[in-house]
Design a protein around this motif. Structure first.
Motif, PDB file in Angstrom:
ATOM      1  N   GLU A 131       0.861  -1.195   0.000  1.00  0.00           N
ATOM      2  CA  GLU A 131       0.000   0.000   0.000  1.00  0.00           C
ATOM      3  C   GLU A 131       0.891   1.237   0.000  1.00  0.00           C
ATOM      4  O   GLU A 131       1.808   1.330   0.825  1.00  0.00           O
ATOM      5  N   ASP A 132       0.650   2.155  -0.931  1.00  0.00           N
ATOM      6  CA  ASP A 132       1.521   3.339  -1.011  1.00  0.00           C
ATOM      7  C   ASP A 132       1.067   4.475  -0.094  1.00  0.00           C
ATOM      8  O   ASP A 132       1.853   5.360   0.228  1.00  0.00           O
ATOM      9  N   GLU A 133      -0.209   4.471   0.305  1.00  0.00           N
ATOM     10  CA  GLU A 133      -0.650   5.530   1.214  1.00  0.00           C
ATOM     11  C   GLU A 133      -0.225   5.158   2.624  1.00  0.00           C
ATOM     12  O   GLU A 133      -0.745   4.207   3.205  1.00  0.00           O
TER      13      GLU A 133
ATOM     14  N   ASP B 270      -3.025  -3.067  -2.593  1.00  0.00           N
ATOM     15  CA  ASP B 270      -3.752  -1.949  -3.184  1.00  0.00           C
ATOM     16  C   ASP B 270      -3.698  -2.084  -4.705  1.00  0.00           C
ATOM     17  O   ASP B 270      -2.722  -2.558  -5.259  1.00  0.00           O
TER      18      ASP B 270
ATOM     19  N   MET C 206      -4.039   0.571  -6.869  1.00  0.00           N
ATOM     20  CA  MET C 206      -3.348   1.699  -7.493  1.00  0.00           C
ATOM     21  C   MET C 206      -2.053   2.025  -6.763  1.00  0.00           C
ATOM     22  O   MET C 206      -2.047   2.709  -5.744  1.00  0.00           O
ATOM     23  N   LEU C 207      -0.961   1.486  -7.313  1.00  0.00           N
ATOM     24  CA  LEU C 207       0.354   1.704  -6.726  1.00  0.00           C
ATOM     25  C   LEU C 207       1.165   2.587  -7.670  1.00  0.00           C
ATOM     26  O   LEU C 207       0.875   2.649  -8.872  1.00  0.00           O
TER      27      LEU C 207
ATOM     28  N   LYS D 165     -12.140   0.987   0.008  1.00  0.00           N
ATOM     29  CA  LYS D 165     -11.759   2.060   0.935  1.00  0.00           C
ATOM     30  C   LYS D 165     -12.845   3.123   0.946  1.00  0.00           C
ATOM     31  O   LYS D 165     -13.426   3.382  -0.098  1.00  0.00           O
TER      32      LYS D 165
HETATM   33 CA    CA Z   1      -2.807   3.636  -3.835  1.00  0.00          CA
END
Ligand code: CA
Length: 222
Positions: free
Chosen positions: A7-9, A51, A53-54, A101
């Motif tokens: 997860e990038d967030e 996730d 969208m990375l 999410k």
């Molecule tokens: Ca993301």
């Protein structure tokens, strides 16, 4: 369980890590696809939370990578968008479940429990119903149930979301790949076929109609 979170967030990653560690899991966080791949290669996991969208691509690449290696780790995809096409793409890539999410930790924990209850390999279980997705064999309480291809696809899709109410539209899109009913009450007709085969002769039905909302497959005796 050994869990890898990709997860990038950072806020979400931290929230997941804390929540899962409180549940007693060992958690490793990766912030992009590349780091996720390294973590998978280095130590593997029992559960992958990824996730879509990375920064360096779609998390589903990692899911495909995992499945190509015949790794049967459970996979839950995280996404900001709840669209049928995304869920179907995720399931086709080999994900076990989707989580939209924002979600609460309780929701994640419940989803993890559901995914792990399904057991390893390609068997999906709901109560005494067992669906082997590889051999397309279905049994209830050990008794074999013969289904047509479409009936099987519908049952498997319902079983992918035990206890969740799925609308006719969503079932049409997922199982018939269309938004237009190809016949008259196609979903209703197929659900009634499934009931004849899956529920008839048993005390407790597993297929439930939720009036005005859709259908759900659930063992309500639990
Ligand atoms: Ca993301």
């Amino acid at each position: 369980m050994r869990v890898i979170v990709v997860e990038d967030e950072r806020k979400i990653a931290g929230f997941l890590q804390r929540g899962l560690e409180e549940e007693g899991h060992r958690v490793q966080v990766a912030n992009d696809l590349a780091a996720g791949r390294v973590a998978l290669e280095a130590q593997g996991c029992d559960l992958l939370l990824v996730d879509r969208m990375l920064p360096d691509g779609d998390g589903l690449e990692l899911v495909r990578h995992l499945r190509r290696r015949r790794d049967d780790a459970r996979v839950i995809c995280l996404t900001a968008r709840d669209r049928v096409e995304e869920r179907v793409a995720g399931l086709q890539a080999g994900a076990d479940a989707y989580l939209v999410k924002p979600f609460a930790v309780e929701e994640l924990v419940a989803r993890i429990e559901a995914v792990c209850r399904r057991g390893g390999g390609d068997t999906v279980e709901v109560g005494e119903l067992r669906i082997d997705t590889a051999s397309r064999r279905v049994t209830r309480a050990g008794r074999e149930i013969r289904l047509t291809t479409r009936e099987f696809d519908l049952l498997r899709y319902l079983a992918s979301y035990p206890g969740r109410v799925l609308s006719r539209t969503r079932l049409l899109e997922a199982v018939w790949d269309t938004t237009h009913d190809p016949g008259t009450n196609t979903v209703e007709v197929y659900v009634s076929y499934l009931r004849q085969k899956v529920d008839r002769g048993f005390d407790r039905p597993l297929i439930h109609t939720v009036r005005g909302a859709g259908y759900t497959l659930e063992d309500r005796s639990r």
